[in-house]
Motif scaffolding. Structure first.
Motif, PDB file in Angstrom:
ATOM      1  N   CYS A  19     -16.635   1.680   3.390  1.00  0.00           N
ATOM      2  CA  CYS A  19     -15.651   1.091   4.294  1.00  0.00           C
ATOM      3  C   CYS A  19     -15.140   2.129   5.277  1.00  0.00           C
ATOM      4  N   LYS A  20     -14.573   1.645   6.364  1.00  0.00           N
ATOM      5  CA  LYS A  20     -13.791   2.477   7.278  1.00  0.00           C
ATOM      6  C   LYS A  20     -12.470   2.720   6.583  1.00  0.00           C
ATOM      7  N   ALA A  21     -11.888   3.906   6.765  1.00  0.00           N
ATOM      8  CA  ALA A  21     -10.676   4.235   6.027  1.00  0.00           C
ATOM      9  C   ALA A  21      -9.777   5.171   6.798  1.00  0.00           C
ATOM     10  N   THR A  22      -8.494   5.095   6.484  1.00  0.00           N
ATOM     11  CA  THR A  22      -7.579   6.140   6.937  1.00  0.00           C
ATOM     12  C   THR A  22      -7.585   7.189   5.835  1.00  0.00           C
ATOM     13  N   VAL A  23      -7.715   8.433   6.230  1.00  0.00           N
ATOM     14  CA  VAL A  23      -7.774   9.532   5.263  1.00  0.00           C
ATOM     15  C   VAL A  23      -6.644  10.491   5.601  1.00  0.00           C
ATOM     16  N   SER A  24      -5.785  10.729   4.619  1.00  0.00           N
ATOM     17  CA  SER A  24      -4.660  11.642   4.838  1.00  0.00           C
ATOM     18  C   SER A  24      -4.618  12.672   3.710  1.00  0.00           C
ATOM     19  N   LEU A  25      -4.045  13.819   4.009  1.00  0.00           N
ATOM     20  CA  LEU A  25      -3.895  14.888   3.032  1.00  0.00           C
ATOM     21  C   LEU A  25      -2.416  15.065   2.735  1.00  0.00           C
ATOM     22  N   HIS A  26      -2.117  15.204   1.432  1.00  0.00           N
ATOM     23  CA  HIS A  26      -0.726  15.347   1.001  1.00  0.00           C
ATOM     24  C   HIS A  26      -0.585  16.563   0.119  1.00  0.00           C
ATOM     25  N   ALA A  33       0.658  20.745  -8.596  1.00  0.00           N
ATOM     26  CA  ALA A  33       1.758  20.933  -7.659  1.00  0.00           C
ATOM     27  C   ALA A  33       1.334  21.623  -6.372  1.00  0.00           C
ATOM     28  N   ASN A  34       0.371  22.525  -6.423  1.00  0.00           N
ATOM     29  CA  ASN A  34      -0.016  23.273  -5.236  1.00  0.00           C
ATOM     30  C   ASN A  34      -1.329  22.805  -4.631  1.00  0.00           C
ATOM     31  N   ALA A  35      -1.966  21.800  -5.173  1.00  0.00           N
ATOM     32  CA  ALA A  35      -3.255  21.337  -4.677  1.00  0.00           C
ATOM     33  C   ALA A  35      -3.074  20.162  -3.719  1.00  0.00           C
ATOM     34  N   ALA A  36      -3.914  20.146  -2.691  1.00  0.00           N
ATOM     35  CA  ALA A  36      -3.886  19.026  -1.745  1.00  0.00           C
ATOM     36  C   ALA A  36      -4.495  17.792  -2.392  1.00  0.00           C
ATOM     37  N   THR A  37      -3.923  16.656  -2.092  1.00  0.00           N
ATOM     38  CA  THR A  37      -4.478  15.385  -2.540  1.00  0.00           C
ATOM     39  C   THR A  37      -4.926  14.609  -1.319  1.00  0.00           C
ATOM     40  N   TRP A  38      -6.184  14.199  -1.324  1.00  0.00           N
ATOM     41  CA  TRP A  38      -6.746  13.368  -0.271  1.00  0.00           C
ATOM     42  C   TRP A  38      -6.530  11.919  -0.667  1.00  0.00           C
ATOM     43  N   VAL A  39      -6.052  11.115   0.269  1.00  0.00           N
ATOM     44  CA  VAL A  39      -5.833   9.693   0.035  1.00  0.00           C
ATOM     45  C   VAL A  39      -6.603   8.931   1.110  1.00  0.00           C
ATOM     46  N   ALA A  40      -7.590   8.146   0.671  1.00  0.00           N
ATOM     47  CA  ALA A  40      -8.394   7.343   1.591  1.00  0.00           C
ATOM     48  C   ALA A  40      -8.177   5.875   1.263  1.00  0.00           C
ATOM     49  N   ILE A  41      -7.771   5.112   2.270  1.00  0.00           N
ATOM     50  CA  ILE A  41      -7.480   3.691   2.086  1.00  0.00           C
ATOM     51  C   ILE A  41      -8.338   2.889   3.054  1.00  0.00           C
ATOM     52  N   CYS A  42      -9.123   1.953   2.519  1.00  0.00           N
ATOM     53  CA  CYS A  42      -9.967   1.109   3.360  1.00  0.00           C
ATOM     54  C   CYS A  42      -9.115   0.340   4.367  1.00  0.00           C
ATOM     55  N   THR A  43      -9.641   0.213   5.584  1.00  0.00           N
ATOM     56  CA  THR A  43      -8.926  -0.487   6.648  1.00  0.00           C
ATOM     57  C   THR A  43      -9.705  -1.676   7.195  1.00  0.00           C
ATOM     58  N   ASP A  44     -10.829  -1.994   6.580  1.00  0.00           N
ATOM     59  CA  ASP A  44     -11.671  -3.062   7.122  1.00  0.00           C
ATOM     60  C   ASP A  44     -11.745  -4.285   6.207  1.00  0.00           C
ATOM     61  N   GLY A  45     -10.677  -4.501   5.439  1.00  0.00           N
ATOM     62  CA  GLY A  45     -10.619  -5.700   4.613  1.00  0.00           C
ATOM     63  C   GLY A  45     -10.968  -5.497   3.150  1.00  0.00           C
ATOM     64  N   LYS A  46     -11.555  -4.365   2.819  1.00  0.00           N
ATOM     65  CA  LYS A  46     -11.842  -4.079   1.408  1.00  0.00           C
ATOM     66  C   LYS A  46     -10.606  -3.416   0.829  1.00  0.00           C
ATOM     67  N   ARG A  80       0.822  -1.208   0.000  1.00  0.00           N
ATOM     68  CA  ARG A  80       0.000   0.000   0.000  1.00  0.00           C
ATOM     69  C   ARG A  80       0.856   1.258   0.000  1.00  0.00           C
ATOM     70  N   LYS A  81       1.969   1.229   0.751  1.00  0.00           N
ATOM     71  CA  LYS A  81       2.843   2.404   0.760  1.00  0.00           C
ATOM     72  C   LYS A  81       3.442   2.642  -0.617  1.00  0.00           C
ATOM     73  N   LEU A  82       3.813   1.564  -1.298  1.00  0.00           N
ATOM     74  CA  LEU A  82       4.348   1.684  -2.646  1.00  0.00           C
ATOM     75  C   LEU A  82       3.308   2.282  -3.576  1.00  0.00           C
ATOM     76  N   LEU A  83       2.062   1.817  -3.466  1.00  0.00           N
ATOM     77  CA  LEU A  83       0.975   2.350  -4.285  1.00  0.00           C
ATOM     78  C   LEU A  83       0.770   3.827  -3.992  1.00  0.00           C
ATOM     79  N   LEU A  84       0.779   4.186  -2.730  1.00  0.00           N
ATOM     80  CA  LEU A  84       0.586   5.578  -2.344  1.00  0.00           C
ATOM     81  C   LEU A  84       1.691   6.463  -2.914  1.00  0.00           C
ATOM     82  N   ILE A  85       2.910   6.029  -2.808  1.00  0.00           N
ATOM     83  CA  ILE A  85       4.037   6.810  -3.327  1.00  0.00           C
ATOM     84  C   ILE A  85       3.937   6.961  -4.843  1.00  0.00           C
TER      85      ILE A  85
END
Length: 124
Positions: A117-124, A18-31, A2-7
């Motif tokens: 799904c439940k997810a971790t959501v991060s902004l980059h 380049a200046n816009a935030a990207t939201w990344v949501a990754i399911c954490t409940d098996g999906k 998943r980290k490789l995919l995110l990168i």
């Protein structure tokens, strides 16, 4: 994996917004789903199978309020019509959810179609 995919996803999005935030949501409940959405730009939906992770859809942003963001697959409705289904993420609730608008009832309201799904959501 998943980290490789995110990168890889972040590297692909960086030159376009380049200046816009990207939201990344990754399911954490098996999906095995990941939703990336660049604010004001393109979004991507990734699915993981037993053979790898694949970009399955390119999305157009349809909603943003600082807490949630949504995107729809380009072309999932006739020209000029509202999108039928939207993929959304909410960072305060930690979920990926869906919105739906009945295509047989033009002008009908967009409905909350429920949590995907439940997810971790991060902004980059």
């Amino acid at each position: 994996m998943r980290k490789l995919l995110l990168i890889a996803a972040m590297a692909a999005l960086t030159p376009a917004a380049a200046n816009a935030a990207t939201w990344v949501a990754i399911c954490t409940d098996g999906k095995n789903v990941q939703y990336n959405q660049t604010i004001g730009g393109t979004g991507f939906l990734y699915l993981t199978t037993d053979k790898g992770t694949y970009q399955t859809a390119r999305l157009v942003q349809t909603f943003y309020n600082g807490t949630a963001v949504c995107g729809a697959v380009h072309g999932n409705a006739p020209d000029g019509a509202e999108p039928i289904t939207q993929v959304c993420t909410n960072k305060s609730r930690g979920i990926i959810y869906l919105k739906y608008q009945n295509p047989t009832r033009p002008g009908s309201s967009v409905q909350d179609a429920g949590t995907f799904c439940k997810a971790t959501v991060s902004l980059h």
